[in-house]
Design a protein around this motif. Structure first.
Motif, PDB file in Angstrom:
ATOM      1  N   SER A 123       6.161 -17.784  25.447  1.00  0.00           N
ATOM      2  CA  SER A 123       6.590 -16.014  25.142  1.00  0.00           C
ATOM      3  C   SER A 123       6.349 -15.419  26.280  1.00  0.00           C
ATOM      4  CB  SER A 123       5.693 -15.523  24.008  1.00  0.00           C
ATOM      5  OG  SER A 123       5.924 -16.383  22.570  1.00  0.00           O
TER       6      SER A 123
ATOM      7  N   LYS B  64      10.280 -13.494  23.455  1.00  0.00           N
ATOM      8  CA  LYS B  64       9.608 -13.847  21.882  1.00  0.00           C
ATOM      9  C   LYS B  64      10.804 -14.943  21.200  1.00  0.00           C
ATOM     10  CE  LYS B  64      12.219  -9.896  20.093  1.00  0.00           C
ATOM     11  NZ  LYS B  64      12.025  -8.656  19.386  1.00  0.00           N
TER      12      LYS B  64
ATOM     13  N   PHE C 149       5.650 -12.545  19.494  1.00  0.00           N
ATOM     14  CA  PHE C 149       6.049 -11.237  19.556  1.00  0.00           C
ATOM     15  C   PHE C 149       5.079 -10.469  20.187  1.00  0.00           C
ATOM     16  CE2 PHE C 149       5.606  -6.876  17.882  1.00  0.00           C
ATOM     17  CZ  PHE C 149       7.093  -6.547  18.145  1.00  0.00           C
ATOM     18  N   PHE C 150       3.412 -10.707  20.051  1.00  0.00           N
ATOM     19  CA  PHE C 150       2.503 -10.012  20.947  1.00  0.00           C
ATOM     20  C   PHE C 150       2.676 -10.172  22.320  1.00  0.00           C
ATOM     21  CE2 PHE C 150      -1.628 -10.047  22.769  1.00  0.00           C
ATOM     22  CZ  PHE C 150      -1.874  -8.707  22.794  1.00  0.00           C
TER      23      PHE C 150
ATOM     24  N   SER D 132       5.097 -11.333  23.911  1.00  0.00           N
ATOM     25  CA  SER D 132       6.281 -10.853  24.753  1.00  0.00           C
ATOM     26  C   SER D 132       6.394  -9.689  25.056  1.00  0.00           C
ATOM     27  CB  SER D 132       7.597 -11.375  23.838  1.00  0.00           C
ATOM     28  OG  SER D 132       7.506 -10.533  22.764  1.00  0.00           O
ATOM     29  N   ARG D 133       5.374  -8.936  24.650  1.00  0.00           N
ATOM     30  CA  ARG D 133       5.361  -7.405  25.164  1.00  0.00           C
ATOM     31  C   ARG D 133       5.165  -7.187  26.516  1.00  0.00           C
ATOM     32  NH1 ARG D 133       7.952  -5.160  21.854  1.00  0.00           N
ATOM     33  NH2 ARG D 133       8.649  -7.310  21.768  1.00  0.00           N
ATOM     34  N   ASN D 134       5.872  -6.261  27.129  1.00  0.00           N
ATOM     35  CA  ASN D 134       5.904  -5.829  28.541  1.00  0.00           C
ATOM     36  C   ASN D 134       4.387  -5.825  29.257  1.00  0.00           C
ATOM     37  OD1 ASN D 134       8.481  -5.915  28.559  1.00  0.00           O
ATOM     38  ND2 ASN D 134       8.967  -3.744  28.733  1.00  0.00           N
ATOM     39  N   SER D 135       3.496  -4.895  28.464  1.00  0.00           N
ATOM     40  CA  SER D 135       2.298  -4.907  28.885  1.00  0.00           C
ATOM     41  C   SER D 135       1.443  -6.181  28.765  1.00  0.00           C
ATOM     42  CB  SER D 135       1.142  -3.889  27.981  1.00  0.00           C
ATOM     43  OG  SER D 135       1.134  -4.525  26.739  1.00  0.00           O
TER      44      SER D 135
ATOM     45  N   ARG E 220       2.999  -8.993  29.367  1.00  0.00           N
ATOM     46  CA  ARG E 220       3.695  -9.815  30.593  1.00  0.00           C
ATOM     47  C   ARG E 220       3.256  -9.351  31.894  1.00  0.00           C
ATOM     48  NH1 ARG E 220      10.265  -9.959  29.189  1.00  0.00           N
ATOM     49  NH2 ARG E 220       9.853 -11.820  27.265  1.00  0.00           N
TER      50      ARG E 220
END
Length: 212
Positions: free
Chosen positions: A26, A31, A167-168, A170-173, A175
């Motif tokens: 992810s 995601k 999902f979690f 794959s968040r920008n923060s 990443r």
């Protein structure tokens, strides 16, 4: 049945090869690829839980050598996966800041599902876990319908859990944190795969030597 699902959920909370694979997938590719891997892992859980129910009486009454041979083979694959991650990381030590390079995998969704399935099937300890969990409930499983329903619910629960993980992560923060620490995170992921794989091989070989 609720108790079985709850115990499986507690098992999912313990980070292992499945968690490391979905989270890393992810982080690297987004995601949707992570959820595809989660679906493959759910299929693996469906297989292992069904196999555990069908062979539970045999596993409880005898030392099945095939189980430990499978454990060694699974450990070998996990070890190979870990070494591959470490080798790939060593060749790509330059870290590029930002998230523009994500989602560039050449693998399609079906291939991601297959890889997730293979990662889960390679961890033969799962069948030991389910054999232990289901042993106390096997007397209440009366029909093929019950067996199928339990296996489907366990697979679905696993898919939902790891989809949330995908999902979690794959968040920008998350990443951005990963990009800044990519080399370290990848090495740790590879070492964890290698640790689990070597542990399976050791357990399988030592048990086979004891039984022989």
């Amino acid at each position: 049945m609720v108790t079985i699902l709850f115990i499986n959920f507690l098992g999912l909370l313990s980070p292992g090869p499945d968690f490391m694979y979905v989270s890393r997938k992810s982080l690297n590719e987004g995601k949707y690829h992570g959820m595809a891997a989660a679906f493959g892992i759910g299929l693996g859980i469906f297989f292992w839980s069904g196999a555990s129910i069908l062979t539970l009486s045999l596993l409880n009454s005898t030392n099945n050598l095939v189980q430990y041979i499978i454990m060694c083979l699974g450990g070998a694959y996990l070890s190979y996966s870990g070494l591959t991650i470490i080798k790939h990381t060593a060749k790509n030590t330059a870290i590029e800041h930002g998230i523009s390079d994500f989602n560039q995998s050449n693998d399609n969704i079906l291939r991601q599902v297959f890889k997730g399935l293979l990662i889960n099937l390679s961890n033969a300890k799962v069948i030991v876990f389910f054999a232990s969990v289901l042993s106390g409930f096997i007397a209440d499983i009366f029909s093929w319908t019950d067996m199928l329903l339990i296996s489907l619910l366990l697979g679905l629960e696993t898919f939902v859990y790891f989809s949330i993980i995908a999902f979690f992560f794959s968040r920008n923060s998350v990443r951005n944190f990963y990009v800044k620490n990519k080399t370290c995170v990848d090495y740790i992921s590879g070492l964890i795969f290698l640790y689990f794989g070597c542990g399976l091989i050791y357990t399988g070989i030592s048990t086979l030597v004891t039984l022989s």
